[in-house]
Design an enzyme around this catalytic site. Structure first.
Site, PDB file in Angstrom:
ATOM      1  N   ARG A  90       0.744  -1.269  -0.045  1.00 45.39           N
ATOM      2  CA  ARG A  90      -0.042   0.009  -0.058  1.00 45.39           C
ATOM      3  C   ARG A  90       0.927   1.279  -0.057  1.00 45.39           C
ATOM      4  O   ARG A  90       0.551   2.125  -0.762  1.00 45.39           O
ATOM      5  CB  ARG A  90      -1.040   0.011   1.079  1.00 45.39           C
ATOM      6  N   LYS A 144      -2.928   6.590   0.870  1.00 43.84           N
ATOM      7  CA  LYS A 144      -2.773   7.002   2.338  1.00 43.84           C
ATOM      8  C   LYS A 144      -1.702   7.986   2.291  1.00 43.84           C
ATOM      9  O   LYS A 144      -0.634   7.962   2.488  1.00 43.84           O
ATOM     10  CB  LYS A 144      -2.239   5.725   3.242  1.00 43.84           C
ATOM     11  N   GLU A 198     -16.394   5.156   5.286  1.00 43.99           N
ATOM     12  CA  GLU A 198     -15.669   4.496   6.437  1.00 43.99           C
ATOM     13  C   GLU A 198     -15.674   5.413   7.565  1.00 43.99           C
ATOM     14  O   GLU A 198     -16.389   6.610   7.484  1.00 43.99           O
ATOM     15  CB  GLU A 198     -14.137   4.507   5.580  1.00 43.99           C
TER      16      GLU A 198
END
Ligand code: PMP
Length: 292
Positions: A50, A150, A183
């Protein structure tokens, strides 16, 4: 506390980054929050995948290989004598000038902070937590600020966090531009309805949580029906169970959303089953591929 910064270990007060670093000036950089369980970096492959995905998306060249970053994290585990803890791996764009252009920043800064972590109390894992649904902030669409990256730009999440702090609760569910629940400010969200475990799909404006991937894997392994599907605010309010997943939170039940009690207001059986499975899983060596 020892900090790993660009290849060297420093004492906390000596680990320094330039005020011209675009990570600081513009939130231009990427990071990972990773657990250490039993002295092992949890799901290191997924987290590094990620990290490199995020860096690639913002065209940031990470000046280390995966192996070097993993070694840096283990160096910090040893230097800080961490058995169970939390690791923050950060790659900033590096020092540039006051303009936005990322490509004049010559070299990314990379650092690892290792710390202890206790996000929620045992009482909360036993009885669940209250959250709100954010009223004034939404998660941005992928063509605004892609939530699957992220990045160090967490202001959207922070604005939602401010809403929940003002409301006196510890987490906040966020809606995407379509109005669906996507989320929480720092966690993924799941619900259980009529025995089916549901969570928003990757294209719902979410970060693809590593814990989310592990929990989906465990749910399937436990033989539970699983659906990645759109979730409306009403679906959450009418759910039998609701829970959050995240590196810090692990698996934690949500028993109240705004003024509405979820299910019977207690931690539900499927949430409990998945928390138990998760707590056993973290001490194994099994890796769940990122994005599965
Ligand atoms: N969504 C957001 C916005 C997050 O910041 C995080 C990580 N704290 C998560 C979901 C959960 O991801 P992970 O399970 O990889 O920690």
């Amino acid at each position: 506390m020892k900090i790993w910064l660009d290849g060297q270990l420093f004492e906390k007060d000596d680990a320094k980054i330039s005020v011209f670093d675009h990570g600081l000036l513009y939130g231009d950089g990427v990071f990972e929050g990773i657990r250490v369980y039993s002295r092992k970096i949890f799901q290191s492959r997924a987290h590094l995948d990620r990290l490199f995905y995020s860096a690639d998306k913002i065209r940031l060249k990470i000046p280390y290989t995966r192996e070097e970053l993993l070694a840096a994290m283990y160096e910090c585990v040893e230097a800080n004598d961490i058995t169970n803890g939390y690791c923050r791996l950060v790659v900033t764009r590096g020092a540039g000038n006051l303009g936005l252009n990322p490509f004049i920043c010559k070299k990314a800064s990379t650092f690892v902070i290792m710390d202890q972590l206790r996000m929620y109390t045992d009482e909360m894992y036993e009885n669940g937590m209250a959250v709100i649904i954010a009223k004034s902030v939404r998660r941005p669409a992928a063509n605004v600020l892609d939530p699957s990256i992220k990045s160090l730009n967490y202001l959207n999440n922070i604005m939602a966090k401010i809403e929940c702090v003002d409301a006196g609760v510890l987490e906040v569910l966020m809606r995407n531009d379509r109005g669906d629940i996507c989320e929480a400010s720092g966690d993924n969200v799941f619900l259980v309805k009529n025995g089916v475990v549901k969570t928003p799909p990757p294209d719902a404006c979410i970060l693809l949580g590593v814990t989310r991937g592990v929990v989906l894997h465990l749910a399937r392994r436990e033989g539970l029906p699983v659906e990645e599907t759109q979730i409306a605010p009403q679906d959450v309010l009418e759910a039998d169970e609701c829970f959050l997943t995240g590196t810090g939170a692990e698996v934690i039940a949500v028993t109240k959303v705004d003024d509405k009690t979820i299910g019977d207001g207690k931690v539900g059986p499927i949430t409990r089953q998945l928390l138990t499975a998760f707590r056993a899983f973290v001490h194994t060596d099994e890796e769940v591929p990122y994005g599965s």
